[in-house]
Design a protein around this motif. Sequence first.
Motif, PDB file in Angstrom:
ATOM      1  N   UNK A   1       0.726  -1.244   0.036  1.00  0.00           N
ATOM      2  CA  UNK A   1       0.060  -0.107   0.025  1.00  0.00           C
ATOM      3  C   UNK A   1       1.095   1.309   0.092  1.00  0.00           C
ATOM      4  N   UNK A   2       0.261   2.318  -0.581  1.00  0.00           N
ATOM      5  CA  UNK A   2       0.879   3.603  -0.623  1.00  0.00           C
ATOM      6  C   UNK A   2       0.105   4.799  -0.163  1.00  0.00           C
ATOM      7  N   UNK A   3       0.551   5.460   1.113  1.00  0.00           N
ATOM      8  CA  UNK A   3      -0.295   6.629   1.331  1.00  0.00           C
ATOM      9  C   UNK A   3      -0.178   7.614   0.260  1.00  0.00           C
ATOM     10  N   UNK A   4      -1.385   8.009  -0.509  1.00  0.00           N
ATOM     11  CA  UNK A   4      -1.654   9.103  -1.545  1.00  0.00           C
ATOM     12  C   UNK A   4      -1.483  10.328  -0.957  1.00  0.00           C
ATOM     13  N   UNK A   5      -2.504  10.494   0.152  1.00  0.00           N
ATOM     14  CA  UNK A   5      -2.613  11.856   0.673  1.00  0.00           C
ATOM     15  C   UNK A   5      -2.885  11.597   2.175  1.00  0.00           C
ATOM     16  N   UNK A   6      -2.639  12.692   2.856  1.00  0.00           N
ATOM     17  CA  UNK A   6      -3.433  12.824   4.310  1.00  0.00           C
ATOM     18  C   UNK A   6      -2.244  12.222   5.413  1.00  0.00           C
ATOM     19  N   UNK A   7      -2.792  12.197   6.622  1.00  0.00           N
ATOM     20  CA  UNK A   7      -3.980  12.322   7.073  1.00  0.00           C
ATOM     21  C   UNK A   7      -4.488  13.612   6.998  1.00  0.00           C
ATOM     22  N   UNK A   8      -5.752  13.898   7.180  1.00  0.00           N
ATOM     23  CA  UNK A   8      -6.383  15.293   7.234  1.00  0.00           C
ATOM     24  C   UNK A   8      -6.576  15.493   8.652  1.00  0.00           C
ATOM     25  N   UNK A   9      -7.389  16.695   8.952  1.00  0.00           N
ATOM     26  CA  UNK A   9      -7.421  16.882  10.314  1.00  0.00           C
ATOM     27  C   UNK A   9      -8.452  15.850  11.123  1.00  0.00           C
ATOM     28  N   UNK A  10      -9.288  15.325  10.234  1.00  0.00           N
ATOM     29  CA  UNK A  10      -9.897  13.855  10.726  1.00  0.00           C
ATOM     30  C   UNK A  10      -9.275  12.719  11.060  1.00  0.00           C
ATOM     31  N   UNK A  11      -8.106  12.651  10.439  1.00  0.00           N
ATOM     32  CA  UNK A  11      -7.354  11.265  10.521  1.00  0.00           C
ATOM     33  C   UNK A  11      -7.680  10.539   9.424  1.00  0.00           C
ATOM     34  N   UNK A  12      -8.315  10.891   8.221  1.00  0.00           N
ATOM     35  CA  UNK A  12      -8.703  10.502   7.210  1.00  0.00           C
ATOM     36  C   UNK A  12      -7.535  10.378   6.099  1.00  0.00           C
ATOM     37  N   UNK A  13      -6.916   9.153   5.560  1.00  0.00           N
ATOM     38  CA  UNK A  13      -5.958   9.402   4.628  1.00  0.00           C
ATOM     39  C   UNK A  13      -6.447   8.763   3.445  1.00  0.00           C
ATOM     40  N   UNK A  14      -5.825   9.090   2.156  1.00  0.00           N
ATOM     41  CA  UNK A  14      -6.151   8.287   0.875  1.00  0.00           C
ATOM     42  C   UNK A  14      -5.060   7.461   0.625  1.00  0.00           C
ATOM     43  N   UNK A  15      -5.409   5.962   0.345  1.00  0.00           N
ATOM     44  CA  UNK A  15      -4.489   4.907   0.254  1.00  0.00           C
ATOM     45  C   UNK A  15      -4.744   4.026  -0.734  1.00  0.00           C
TER      46      UNK A  15
END
Length: 203
Positions: free
Chosen positions: A82-96
């Motif tokens: 897996x690769x973290x594409x973006x994030x985490x944001x202020x809510x702890x959500x990442x796009x993976x």
Amino acid sequence: ALSSLPFVNGTVSLEEVDIVQCTVSVNSFETTTPLAFYVNGDIVTSDEEYIATGFIKTYNELSQEYCDSLFRHPDDVVSTRHAIASGPDQNGISTVRFWLDLQGTCRGCTGSESLFDDNRRRMQEEEVCYCRKNAVQRAPTEAEFQEAFSEYLGSGRRLQQQQQSKFTLLCVGSSCASTMDALVPSMSPTIIILVNPFGAQNY
């Protein structure tokens, strides 16, 4: 034999199945399927196992409603990446982004095979195979699988943990390229995590 059908438990009447012609040879194949998720929190080893187990379980259960000309059946998860594409944001959500490296069996396919419908015509050979009565005459599409896998991810985690699912499925297969380009215009820097936490397993 009828007993080899994935949905048969015990005996089954011929009235419950359709008899179709299929390729004699049974081959092994390998495939890598990309997926993308919104992920709430960090990814741990049990998450990798949950995704891998759920993918194969969902595909093999869904495929019982179809009569795939290649009779594709994924058996083992060799590894996940897996690769973290973006994030985490202020809510702890990442796009993976995830990649599942799978092995399985099929009839008359090549060594490298997609799992999803490609509109190939059934080869007319001597072997007799069986499909569920009135099954759709193809493999599932990516969109059909995405709907089923999303349902698995949502209901499964809520039942197990009594909370909202950690994973929200964004795309499966070939659609992930355009989906991720739209969501994440720049994927640099990308963190690549190679994992093989549980090796090849049977489902």
